[in-house]
Design a protein around this motif. Structure first.
Motif: not given
Length: 64
Positions: A45-49
């Motif tokens: 989820x890190x890339x989107x957040x």
């Protein structure tokens, strides 16, 4: 060493080594993992957040 978007860091807390991962910038968003996981489980989820938030993903003591 960097794994994907989240960059690992280490510190000593009450005599225990603790790893946490960070990424991004903006308001802080704390990403906690479940009991059998580690902070690495938040990598997907890190890339989107990280475009909108400063991510902090700690390994809870005894995990990670």
């Amino acid at each position: 060493m960097t794994y994907g978007v989240l960059t690992p860091h280490e510190l000593t807390l009450h005599g225990h080594r603790v790893t946490y991962r960070t990424a991004g910038r903006g308001p802080v968003l704390l990403l906690l993992h479940g009991i059998t996981n580690s902070s690495e489980t938040r990598e997907h989820v890190a890339p989107a957040l990280s475009d909108r938030f400063t991510l902090i993903a700690p390994d809870l003591l005894g995990h990670g």
